[in-house]
Design a protein around this motif. Structure first.
Motif, PDB file in Angstrom:
ATOM      1  N   THR A  13      45.592  23.964  64.507  1.00 39.25           N
ATOM      2  CA  THR A  13      46.217  23.001  65.322  1.00 39.25           C
ATOM      3  C   THR A  13      47.598  22.581  64.779  1.00 39.25           C
ATOM      4  O   THR A  13      48.608  22.510  65.511  1.00 39.25           O
ATOM      5  N   GLY A 131      43.192  13.533  69.905  1.00 41.36           N
ATOM      6  CA  GLY A 131      42.330  14.423  70.630  1.00 41.36           C
ATOM      7  C   GLY A 131      41.333  13.574  71.467  1.00 41.36           C
ATOM      8  O   GLY A 131      40.371  14.265  71.761  1.00 41.36           O
ATOM      9  N   TYR A 132      41.685  12.246  71.627  1.00 36.82           N
ATOM     10  CA  TYR A 132      40.499  11.521  72.226  1.00 36.82           C
ATOM     11  C   TYR A 132      41.097  10.885  73.656  1.00 36.82           C
ATOM     12  O   TYR A 132      40.305  10.302  74.243  1.00 36.82           O
ATOM     13  N   LYS A 230      48.843  25.887  77.735  1.00 38.00           N
ATOM     14  CA  LYS A 230      47.898  26.844  78.824  1.00 38.00           C
ATOM     15  C   LYS A 230      48.987  27.208  79.891  1.00 38.00           C
ATOM     16  O   LYS A 230      49.193  26.716  80.583  1.00 38.00           O
ATOM     17  N   PRO A 279      47.067  19.519  75.697  1.00 39.30           N
ATOM     18  CA  PRO A 279      46.059  20.284  75.743  1.00 39.30           C
ATOM     19  C   PRO A 279      44.751  18.910  75.934  1.00 39.30           C
ATOM     20  O   PRO A 279      43.819  19.342  76.675  1.00 39.30           O
ATOM     21  N   ILE A 280      44.881  18.105  75.311  1.00 38.41           N
ATOM     22  CA  ILE A 280      43.955  16.913  75.350  1.00 38.41           C
ATOM     23  C   ILE A 280      43.625  16.404  76.801  1.00 38.41           C
ATOM     24  O   ILE A 280      42.605  16.095  76.857  1.00 38.41           O
ATOM     25  N   ILE A 284      39.748  22.451  80.220  1.00 40.57           N
ATOM     26  CA  ILE A 284      39.483  23.484  79.242  1.00 40.57           C
ATOM     27  C   ILE A 284      39.569  24.757  79.688  1.00 40.57           C
ATOM     28  O   ILE A 284      39.869  25.788  79.635  1.00 40.57           O
ATOM     29  N   VAL A 324      40.325  15.414  85.276  1.00 42.86           N
ATOM     30  CA  VAL A 324      39.989  16.623  84.399  1.00 42.86           C
ATOM     31  C   VAL A 324      38.538  16.854  84.186  1.00 42.86           C
ATOM     32  O   VAL A 324      38.146  17.859  84.263  1.00 42.86           O
TER      33      VAL A 324
ATOM     34  N   CYS B 335      38.964  18.191  67.984  1.00 47.13           N
ATOM     35  CA  CYS B 335      39.267  19.074  68.883  1.00 47.13           C
ATOM     36  C   CYS B 335      40.378  18.570  69.751  1.00 47.13           C
ATOM     37  O   CYS B 335      40.588  17.622  70.270  1.00 47.13           O
ATOM     38  N   ILE B 336      41.305  19.505  70.076  1.00 49.41           N
ATOM     39  CA  ILE B 336      42.445  19.200  70.936  1.00 49.41           C
ATOM     40  C   ILE B 336      42.231  19.805  72.252  1.00 49.41           C
ATOM     41  O   ILE B 336      43.392  19.846  72.881  1.00 49.41           O
ATOM     42  N   ARG B 337      41.136  20.318  72.609  1.00 49.97           N
ATOM     43  CA  ARG B 337      40.970  20.900  73.659  1.00 49.97           C
ATOM     44  C   ARG B 337      41.797  21.739  74.501  1.00 49.97           C
ATOM     45  O   ARG B 337      42.120  21.750  75.699  1.00 49.97           O
ATOM     46  N   GLY B 339      41.090  24.840  74.862  1.00 53.01           N
ATOM     47  CA  GLY B 339      40.309  25.927  75.646  1.00 53.01           C
ATOM     48  C   GLY B 339      40.335  27.099  75.308  1.00 53.01           C
ATOM     49  O   GLY B 339      39.941  27.843  76.099  1.00 53.01           O
ATOM     50  N   PRO B 383      41.418  26.488  66.738  1.00 49.18           N
ATOM     51  CA  PRO B 383      42.594  25.944  65.757  1.00 49.18           C
ATOM     52  C   PRO B 383      42.027  24.690  65.137  1.00 49.18           C
ATOM     53  O   PRO B 383      42.849  24.586  63.979  1.00 49.18           O
TER      54      PRO B 383
END
Lengths: 474, 404
Positions: A13, A131-132, A230, A279-280, A284, A324, B335-337, B339, B383
């Motif tokens: 990360t 992350g949340y 992504k 990303p968060i 996914i 999402v 988790c940073i999602r 994917g 990651p």
């Protein structure tokens, strides 16, 4: 008993975040050069003006740091060491940094601090931290800023830096879109800012991080290669906007420059590459990402044409953040990819057709009249006819009272305006209203006031529209 | 093509080959269902039948000669070596075999899958379906493991002859030997000799993990998919070490008593391929090779293996490798999602969503955790260093338990 894998990919990360920061550096430097150094060298900015872009970034980032630190230490009641560790995993840099790159240049320092606080606390920490979060934190901060202080910041110059405020008429390319007739032409949309190459380079008005298309594209390539973002999201998002604006343009008979103008304008590239790929807050699954991106494109186009929001990227992304989980549900269900995609894609397709049809319908109607012009009141007084009308200007509607007799405008009085003071003063200094009255026979040939194009143009349009209304002009 | 590219680290163990065929003791695991024909104190010879495993009706054979001792909890048969060796000599070659002859040979030699799964080979061949294609799996897509490679290089001719016999006996139309791309040694060894066999093709597969997974091989080489077993599409997949075990059974009448196992890893003092007896305690082999301190010991590959139990673990027919890697602390973060687990999953499921919903059976139904093959890519690629695979396996067990 521990089971495999006993190997771990070297990516982590913090490495991803480091690369994200590296990708932003050139954009940051360019923003500093364009909005600080260049105006200073040309004598438009003081030293304070020169470092203002950096100050904006610094204050925003520091506020993020302080807010998150205080939140962890005081609200979450962590010890010093724990706070240090949690801060390391919190990546506090980004809400503040992103925010400062997308807000108007003329945002006062105390307002960016408030917005950055909102971004970090309301947009991130209250959800449970890095992350949340459900929404993109920087966009939450920016939304707050534009909602509550947008008009105030616009009156202070909005997105224009010290140089642009004097040289350019007063609007960013996208806010200019709503002022031109119909969907606009190359002369009205692109020419005031140079050529499309200037859009590509980024020497046009706009937020610090958003103008340089080439640096955004470079960052996209770098981040995709490093597998940080992504890549499907920016590709399909920008592709959809290009396609839809291309269709709208095509149906209005303008060339390929038109969709190119749309993707190079405003925060689309920056938003698609940096904000939509957060990303968060993005899907996914691959299928989720593609659908997310296509819907973002449709929404952005919808906002740009059919709502008072000229930009559309911020609102589109925040809206889609909400969907999402649903998109990931589609993407992660059993069955093969093409089957899963078929129905949602068809729905997107129909939605796109609906939106484009609506846009084309709306913009063809306007060919018969000026959508920015409204007659509020109309009365006859003997031979005289008095009109109270509004015309869209730079800061809002300009209300004027005009008296017409025997095919001539006798008086032209501005009752109310919300134009930027600096610009409107230029209009007043030029005695522009008198000039219009004097030259009403050859009104089309009257020049606008340079430096205050939009405000003066609105007055000229008022005159033309009233003359048309009175049957003098056709 | 879904998979990840891993550092191969194969050269480490390719240079050294040793035999360790006279261990002092062997321990052969048994279960309560097995029918045991010997008792404590009996003297047995190498290759003797000690009992029959009831699950698949395979013989349990003694891999060395010596005195029998059955453990008090009946979990293994211990044989103390008395040093008596049996030599298997090459039998006269037969021209033609019948299916029944080969099947009984496979069964009585106790041959089972040596790539890791350990499924009895005779069952694969005793099918009513027509076998059209034999895929010989020599991919060994996990890093470090070279036992299959060594087996090919040492016994190329015998392996090709055996394939030929199998094809003839079961009227198999074609055989594909799958090797990893960019393994010039193997390619050369196989190609120079395989040209003599018309129906045997050598195919290179991409350097990706898990390319050696049966389903991935069938997808890549035959462009088809099956529901449960490859035989549905007329395909049998055998590991190359299994083929060699068949070769020994056919040409030497020798049952499966030993195998080549890779001992490798950065913390193995002398990385090596070792020919060892089935049932040898792994700790005794490790003592000979030498392991650095602070090592993580792994039974199997670095991706799909598990931590070694020094007290209990013995060499089984399915043991491909034993690794000693430097111990590393792995710290998990949120988790940073991103994917990446979903993007790289060869079973095309969404590991992180399964992890998030691992308690929620209603949601899990749609997420299909049963499709997990435990390849470990999700945990490898993450990651944030989250143990994703563990969570998916948990969900998989939960859903399996529910069905029962």
């Amino acid at each position: 008993m521990r089971t495999g894998p006993f190997l771990r990919h070297e990516n982590a990360t913090n490495k991803m975040m480091k690369n994200l920061f590296f990708a932003l550096l050139p954009i940051l430097f360019f923003g500093f050069y364009k909005n600080g150094i260049a105006p200073f060298l040309k004598g438009y900015a003081t030293i304070y003006g020169m470092i203002y872009p950096l100050l904006l970034v610094f204050v925003s980032v520091m506020t993020s740091y302080v807010s998150e630190y205080t939140f962890i230490r005081i609200i979450k009641k962590r010890g010093k060491e724990d706070t240090k560790r949690e801060m390391k995993q919190s990546f506090w840099l980004f809400p503040g940094l992103f925010l400062s790159l997308i807000v108007p240049y003329n945002t006062p320092l105390f307002l960016i601090a408030i917005a950055s606080f909102i971004a970090s606390i309301l947009g991130k920490m209250l959800y449970g931290g890095f992350g949340y979060n459900l929404f993109n934190p920087a966009l939450i901060g920016c939304l707050f800023l534009l909602t509550f202080y947008g008009p105030q910041i616009t009156s202070m110059g909005g997105y224009l830096n010290t140089e642009e405020i004097r040289v350019i008429s007063g609007a960013t390319p996208l806010s200019n879109v709503s002022l031109v007739e119909g969907i606009g032409s190359y002369d009205t949309l692109v020419k005031p800012y140079g050529t499309l190459f200037d859009f590509f380079l980024g020497t046009i008005p706009g937020a610090i991080g958003e103008t340089s298309a080439c640096l955004c594209i470079f960052a996209f390539l770098f981040l995709s290669y490093k597998r940080v973002i992504k890549w499907k999201i920016p590709t399909f998002y920008i592709g959809t906007v290009f396609l839809l604006t291309g269709i709208v343009g095509g149906m209005n008979g303008v060339g390929i420059w038109y969709p190119t103008f749309h993707i190079l304008s405003g925060g689309l590239l920056f938003g698609a590459i940096f904000m939509a790929t957060d990303p968060i807050t993005s899907p996914i699954t691959s299928i989720g990402q593609v659908l997310y991106a296509i819907l973002l494109g449709i929404l952005t186009v919808t906002f740009r044409y059919l709502s008072p929001l000229p930009e559309g990227v911020l609102t589109s992304i925040l809206t889609m953040n909400l969907f999402v989980p649903i998109l990931d549900k589609i993407g992660s269900s059993r069955g093969n990819a093409s089957k899963k995609m078929a129905f949602p894609l068809l729905a997107c397709f129909l939605l796109a057709i609906f939106v484009v049809q609506h846009i084309v319908g709306q913009y063809t109607q306007t060919e018969t009249g000026d959508p920015n012009f409204t007659i509020v009141h109309e009365e006859e007084d003997g031979n005289k006819k008095i009109y109270i009308v509004t015309q869209k200007g730079n800061g809002g509607l300009i209300q004027s009272k005009l008296t017409v007799e025997n095919g001539k405008v006798l008086s032209f009085q501005v009752l109310e305006e919300q134009e930027t003071d600096a610009y409107y003063q230029m209009v007043l200094d030029a005695n522009y209203v008198d000039l219009l009255l004097k030259n009403q026979d050859k009104i089309e040939e009257v020049d606008t006031v340079s430096g205050a194009t939009i405000s003066s143009k609105a007055l000229k349009k008022t005159m033309i529209n009233v003359l048309k209304e009175a049957g003098v002009l056709k | 093509m879904i998979g990840v590219s891993l550092k191969k680290k194969k050269e480490m163990s390719m240079q050294c080959f040793e035999s360790y065929l006279q261990p002092e003791d062997v321990y052969l695991p048994i279960t309560r269902e097995d029918k045991i024909l010997v008792k404590t104190g009996d003297l047995v010879k190498e290759g003797d039948i000690l009992g029959r495993s009831m699950k698949y009706d395979l013989p349990i054979r003694s891999s060395i000669s010596g005195r029998v001792q059955i453990s008090s909890d009946a979990s293994y048969i211990h044989i103390q070596n008395n040093g008596e060796e049996i030599t298997y000599t090459k039998k006269k070659e037969k021209k033609n075999y019948t299916k029944e002859e080969i099947l009984s040979l496979l069964k009585e030699a106790g041959i089972c899958g040596m790539g890791g799964a350990g499924f009895p080979t005779y069952i694969k061949y005793s099918t009513k379906e027509k076998i059209n294609t034999l895929i010989v799996n020599a991919v060994a897509c996990e890093p470090y493991i070279t036992s299959d490679y060594v087996c090919i290089l040492k016994h190329t001719n015998m392996i090709l002859d055996t394939i030929s016999i199998l094809m003839q006996t079961f009227a198999i139309k074609e055989c594909v030997i799958a090797i990893k791309a960019k393994s010039p040694l193997l390619k050369e060894a196989l190609l120079t000799r395989a040209s003599a066999y018309k129906k045997i093709k050598v195919s290179e597969v991409p350097n990706l993990y898990p390319m050696g997974w049966e389903r991935a091989l069938v997808r890549y080489l035959k462009h088809t998919d099956y529901k449960n077993l490859p035989i549905e599409k007329g395909i049998v997949v055998n590991n190359v070490s299994t083929i060699y075990a068949i070769a020994e059974a056919i040409f030497y009448q020798k049952p499966l008593l030993d195998r080549i196992v890779t001992f490798s890893g950065e913390n193995m003092k002398k990385p090596c391929n070792v020919k060892v007896k089935i049932g040898t305690k792994i700790s005794t082999i490790l003592e000979k090779i030498g392991v650095c301190s602070k090592s993580t010991l792994i039974l199997g590959g670095p991706m799909m293996g598990r931590e070694l139990d020094l007290e209990q673990d013995v060499i089984l027919p399915s043991t491909t490798s034993v690794l000693a890697l430097p111990s590393k602390e792995i710290e998990e973060s949120p988790c940073i999602r991103c994917g990446k687990c979903t993007e790289n999953c060869p079973s095309k499921i969404s590991p992180i969503l399964i992890r998030e919903n691992k308690e929620n059976e209603e949601v899990l139904k749609h997420l299909n955790p049963e499709a997990c093959i435990a390849c470990g890519i999700c945990s490898y690629i993450c990651p944030a260093k989250i143990l994703v695979k563990e969570a998916v396996q948990e969900a998989k067990d939960r859903m399996r338990g529910r069905k029962k």
